[in-house]
Scaffold this active site. Structure first.
Site, PDB file in Angstrom:
ATOM      1  N   GLY A  35      22.255 -13.889  17.232  1.00 16.76           N
ATOM      2  CA  GLY A  35      21.187 -14.874  17.208  1.00 16.76           C
ATOM      3  C   GLY A  35      21.700 -16.289  17.058  1.00 16.76           C
ATOM      4  O   GLY A  35      22.881 -16.532  16.777  1.00 16.76           O
ATOM      5  N   SER A  36      20.797 -17.238  17.218  1.00 11.72           N
ATOM      6  CA  SER A  36      21.188 -18.642  17.285  1.00 11.72           C
ATOM      7  C   SER A  36      21.687 -19.190  15.954  1.00 11.72           C
ATOM      8  O   SER A  36      22.582 -20.045  15.933  1.00 11.72           O
ATOM      9  CB  SER A  36      20.017 -19.486  17.792  1.00 11.72           C
ATOM     10  OG  SER A  36      18.869 -19.301  16.983  1.00 11.72           O
ATOM     11  N   ASP A  90      23.938 -12.406   8.957  1.00  9.61           N
ATOM     12  CA  ASP A  90      23.056 -12.196  10.103  1.00  9.61           C
ATOM     13  C   ASP A  90      21.811 -13.066   9.971  1.00  9.61           C
ATOM     14  O   ASP A  90      21.514 -13.574   8.883  1.00  9.61           O
ATOM     15  CB  ASP A  90      22.661 -10.718  10.208  1.00  9.61           C
ATOM     16  CG  ASP A  90      22.406 -10.286  11.639  1.00  9.61           C
ATOM     17  OD1 ASP A  90      22.129 -11.160  12.492  1.00  9.61           O
ATOM     18  OD2 ASP A  90      22.479  -9.070  11.912  1.00  9.61           O
ATOM     19  N   GLY A  91      21.082 -13.201  11.051  1.00  7.77           N
ATOM     20  CA  GLY A  91      19.867 -13.992  11.067  1.00  7.77           C
ATOM     21  C   GLY A  91      18.640 -13.160  10.790  1.00  7.77           C
ATOM     22  O   GLY A  91      18.730 -11.999  10.374  1.00  7.77           O
ATOM     23  N   GLY A 105      14.485  -9.600  17.173  1.00  3.33           N
ATOM     24  CA  GLY A 105      14.031 -10.434  18.271  1.00  3.33           C
ATOM     25  C   GLY A 105      15.033 -10.493  19.408  1.00  3.33           C
ATOM     26  O   GLY A 105      14.674 -10.728  20.560  1.00  3.33           O
ATOM     27  N   GLU A 112      22.793  -4.130  14.063  1.00  3.29           N
ATOM     28  CA  GLU A 112      22.726  -5.050  12.924  1.00  3.29           C
ATOM     29  C   GLU A 112      22.477  -4.296  11.623  1.00  3.29           C
ATOM     30  O   GLU A 112      23.068  -4.622  10.588  1.00  3.29           O
ATOM     31  CB  GLU A 112      21.633  -6.084  13.155  1.00  3.29           C
ATOM     32  CG  GLU A 112      21.967  -7.095  14.239  1.00  3.29           C
ATOM     33  CD  GLU A 112      20.800  -7.990  14.609  1.00  3.29           C
ATOM     34  OE1 GLU A 112      21.046  -9.069  15.173  1.00  3.29           O
ATOM     35  OE2 GLU A 112      19.642  -7.615  14.360  1.00  3.29           O
TER      36      GLU A 112
END
Length: 231
Positions: A35-36, A90-91, A105, A112
């Site tokens: 993720g971003s 992690d996000g 998402g 994850e």
């Protein structure tokens, strides 16, 4: 990189990612998520490897994270070689007041979760738009393609509204790195995440769902670049 949350400031995400990357110490074996926001943590770990000689090995959770880690110069390993990780970063798609998290998402929540539960310490990085008193985001569910109709029926029985996630740049559904389809399920406000966690895990044909109950702390990027650590 495609931004899934265009309303969030990159500065907030960058601040959270860099702050969490500071937790990485020499000799650690770490997990790096997808993720971003996590991308900023990966980039910072890579910078420290190149510029400071940081001695670290990383297990990644997706092809995206693998590409970013290789580009950043982070040495990679596997859970087969290092089944216990010192730290995972992690996000999140949403975090509630009790640090329960919804992820997936990016359709990577199965790997994850494996990485998060393999770590002694699981740290989530997020901007403040991801914080909520209660979880009310849809729950991503990775589903065996063979079982998608059965899983849809079970989600409805759990009072969820399931929808197969469709790809934006190809015809057909999103396919995970594991070769499965992703079903996004709306449950409204989730009053008891632990109960829903168990009920989703018991569904036949579900590979994994996006509820995470094992977060140790959250690094939240706030406006202006400040980072709040919530434990």
């Amino acid at each position: 990189m495609k931004e899934r949350n265009a309303n969030a400031s990159s500065a907030e995400k960058q601040a959270a990612g860099i702050a969490a990357a500071d937790l990485v110490k020499d000799g650690m074996v770490i997990g790096l998520g997808t993720g971003s926001t996590t991308a900023f943590a990966i980039a910072e770990v890579g910078r420290r490897v190149r510029e400071e000689g940081l001695d670290v090995l990383a297990v990644v959770t997706s092809y995206q994270a693998e590409m970013l880690a290789i580009e950043a110069g982070v040495p990679l390993t596997s859970l087969a070689e290092h089944p216990v990780l010192d730290l995972a970063i992690d996000g999140a798609d949403q975090v509630d007041a009790n640090l329960n998290v919804i992820k997936g998402g990016g359709a990577a929540h199965t790997r994850e979760k494996v990485v998060a539960y393999s770590a002694k310490r699981f740290v989530v990085v997020a901007d403040d738009s991801k914080m909520s008193e209660k979880l009310n985001h849809f729950v991503p569910v990775e589903v065996l393609p063979y079982a998608r109709e059965l899983v849809k029926k079970q989600m409805i029985e759990l009072e969820g509204v399931p929808l197969i996630r469709m790809a934006s740049r190809k015809d057909g559904p999103v396919i995970s790195d594991n070769g499965n389809v992703i079903m996004d399920v709306e449950f409204g406000t989730i009053e008891d995440p632990a109960e829903l966690y168990q009920r989703l895990s018991a569904c036949v044909g579900v590979v994994e769902h996006g509820l995470f109950l094992n977060t140790d702390e959250v690094y939240v990027g706030r406006k202006g670049g400040a980072v709040e650590i919530i434990k």
